[in-house]
Design an enzyme around this catalytic site. Structure first.
Site, PDB file in Angstrom:
ATOM      1  N   TYR A  52       0.855  -1.198   0.000  1.00 30.95           N
ATOM      2  CA  TYR A  52       0.000   0.000   0.000  1.00 30.95           C
ATOM      3  C   TYR A  52       0.881   1.234   0.000  1.00 30.95           C
ATOM      4  CZ  TYR A  52      -5.017  -0.117   0.032  1.00 30.95           C
ATOM      5  OH  TYR A  52      -6.319  -0.170  -0.374  1.00 30.95           O
ATOM      6  N   GLU A  54      -0.469   4.829  -0.639  1.00 37.97           N
ATOM      7  CA  GLU A  54      -1.240   6.056  -0.914  1.00 37.97           C
ATOM      8  C   GLU A  54      -0.360   7.281  -0.770  1.00 37.97           C
ATOM      9  OE1 GLU A  54      -4.379   5.216   1.893  1.00 37.97           O
ATOM     10  OE2 GLU A  54      -5.876   5.473   0.340  1.00 37.97           O
ATOM     11  N   ASP A 198      -6.441  12.831 -25.542  1.00 42.87           N
ATOM     12  CA  ASP A 198      -6.551  11.447 -25.089  1.00 42.87           C
ATOM     13  C   ASP A 198      -5.909  10.569 -26.158  1.00 42.87           C
ATOM     14  OD1 ASP A 198      -7.215   8.923 -24.298  1.00 42.87           O
ATOM     15  OD2 ASP A 198      -9.343   9.344 -23.958  1.00 42.87           O
ATOM     16  N   THR A 224      -3.798   5.537 -21.879  1.00 45.59           N
ATOM     17  CA  THR A 224      -3.644   4.218 -21.282  1.00 45.59           C
ATOM     18  C   THR A 224      -2.212   3.780 -21.568  1.00 45.59           C
ATOM     19  OG1 THR A 224      -4.339   3.127 -23.314  1.00 45.59           O
ATOM     20  CG2 THR A 224      -6.061   3.560 -21.679  1.00 45.59           C
ATOM     21  N   LYS A 227      -2.189  -0.180 -24.739  1.00 49.19           N
ATOM     22  CA  LYS A 227      -2.571  -0.329 -26.152  1.00 49.19           C
ATOM     23  C   LYS A 227      -1.290  -0.319 -26.997  1.00 49.19           C
ATOM     24  CE  LYS A 227      -7.126   1.319 -24.906  1.00 49.19           C
ATOM     25  NZ  LYS A 227      -8.197   2.319 -25.049  1.00 49.19           N
ATOM     26  N   ARG A 233      -2.056  -3.040 -18.117  1.00 51.52           N
ATOM     27  CA  ARG A 233      -3.298  -2.254 -18.074  1.00 51.52           C
ATOM     28  C   ARG A 233      -3.134  -1.157 -17.046  1.00 51.52           C
ATOM     29  NH1 ARG A 233      -6.168  -5.146 -21.267  1.00 51.52           N
ATOM     30  NH2 ARG A 233      -7.730  -3.519 -21.366  1.00 51.52           N
TER      31      ARG A 233
END
Ligand SMILES: *Cc1c(COP(=O)(O)O)cnc(C)c1O
Length: 412
Positions: A52, A54, A198, A224, A227, A233
């Site tokens: 974790y 954050e 984008d 992203t 691709k 991902r």
């Protein structure tokens, strides 16, 4: 030795094995998919998934992040270098949440956004009605010209002057042509809007120099990583120092909790791979294959939106072939050619059975297919869409496709 998954959970192991076979024995023509390198895959499956973290490097809400800080900083530095930007945030969990962070950074609910219509090639998150971006914000849309199948910047400007958006999106999911970032920037400046590019689909082409870069022209780049960039991902937001704080705060704590550190590591690996000369060769080969496939399809009487392609994808209007997009996509899948049905601009048919199919070359280029293979591919596509009611023909094509697929396995 059996994999740990096979030992712990044979059911899931069997499914993963089945998917490996599917990916090996078919050709992926979905323009938003790719085959990652073994290194990217290994980083995705690493123990970084246990942590974790954050917050951001050196500003975490948990102890034990010295290594994670270095991983994330490496990914950020590589993203900045590869795209020539001042600031990078590598924490967005995927493309849609990244785009939502752009709204959170710059807009208040009810503000106006201008994006490309979904049915003209835009993305849901650019203000389409079924997306919260079309419900929580006032959405205006631009499309393409009916005669050219291309974006008309005069029309975009006209709509922008009338609607006065606070945010303008350029880029999309089914745009076969180069995006004129400078042209959009002129419009955004005239109306005082934030301009977001984008580039989810074309990030790898940009990294490899096979598509112009938005960096000098836009306020924020959303992309992203899975691709054409050929990473895990995930997603990134790239911006100027001026907007760094707004973007970072929008991602965390605005929208997300802990980042996916295993994904961050895999993004770092993918960015390292994309910075190598071989990746530039790859990016240009994607385009060369798409152009060759487009020409081969045109020669067989297919109708391509905008007449062809400048990038990695072709939008094929099947109206002239007298077959719907959905049955065509299903027939192609049976023939081992996995693509997707897609609306074409001004499509008279419904979204779930539109007039077109969308075909892309990123994944088959990763496997090593070259322009000379595209004549076979076009022939198989042509035969398959005319054989939607002839399973024997589809199975015969499937045999030939699988033979080629096995000769060009995905990286392993
Ligand atoms: C794929 C894509 C997205 C969404 O990415 P997800 O990872 O599926 O959420 C957003 N915008 C564009 C233009 C895309 O092509």
């Amino acid at each position: 030795m059996p994999s740990p998954i096979a030992v712990a959970d044979p059911q899931v192991a069997e499914l993963i094995d089945a998917e490996i076979v599917r990916q090996h024995d078919t050709l992926c023509l979905i323009p938003s998919e790719n085959h990652v390198s073994p290194a990217v895959l290994a980083a995705t499956g690493s123990v970084l998934t246990n942590k974790y973290s954050e917050g951001y490097a050196a500003r975490r809400y948990y102890q034990g992040n010295a290594v994670i800080d270095r991983v994330e900083t490496l990914a950020v530095d590589r993203a900045r270098a590869l795209f020539g930007v001042e600031h990078a945030n590598v924490q967005p969990l995927s493309g849609a949440p990244a785009n939502l962070a752009v709204y959170a950074a710059f807009l208040d609910p009810g503000d106006t956004v201008l994006g490309m219509a979904l049915d003209a090639g835009g993305h849901l998150t650019h203000g389409w009605g079924v997306s919260v971006t079309g419900k929580w914000f006032r959405a205006a849309r631009y499309g393409v010209r009916r005669d050219t199948g291309r974006i008309d910047l005069d029309e975009v400007r006209e709509i922008a002057l009338k609607e006065r958006p606070k945010l303008i999106w350029c880029g999309g999911t089914a745009i076969p042509r180069t995006i004129d970032f400078a042209g959009f920037a002129t419009i955004a400046e005239e109306v005082g809007a934030v301009l977001a590019a984008d580039v989810a689909h074309i990030a790898g082409l940009i990294a490899g120099g096979a598509h112009p870069s938005p960096t000098p022209h836009v306020d924020v780049i959303a992309t992203t990583t899975h691709k054409t960039l050929r990473g895990p991902r995930g997603a990134m937001l790239l911006t100027r120092e001026q907007h760094a704080r707004a973007i970072d705060r929008a991602v965390f704590p605005g929208l997300q909790g802990g980042p996916h550190d295993h994904t961050t590591a895999a993004i770092a690996v993918a960015l390292h791979e994309a910075a190598q000369p071989a990746f530039s060769t790859y990016a240009h080969a994607i385009v060369a294959n798409a152009v060759a496939l487009g020409e081969a399809l045109l020669a067989r009487g297919f109708d391509l939106v905008s007449g062809g392609t400048d990038n990695h994808l072709l939008l094929v209007d099947l109206t002239a072939k007298d077959v719907g997009g959905r049955v065509a996509a299903e027939a192609l899948e049976r023939a081992g050619l996995v693509g997707n049905y897609n609306a074409v601009p001004f499509d008279p048919r419904p979204p779930l059975d539109p007039s077109g199919i969308r075909i892309g070359t990123p994944a088959i280029t990763t496997r090593g297919l070259e322009p000379h293979h595209m004549t076979d591919l076009a022939r198989w596509i042509d035969d398959a869409v005319q054989a939607v009611e002839a399973p024997d023909t589809l199975d015969r094509i499937r045999g030939e496709v699988t033979e080629l697929a096995r000769a060009f396995p995905p990286p392993a």
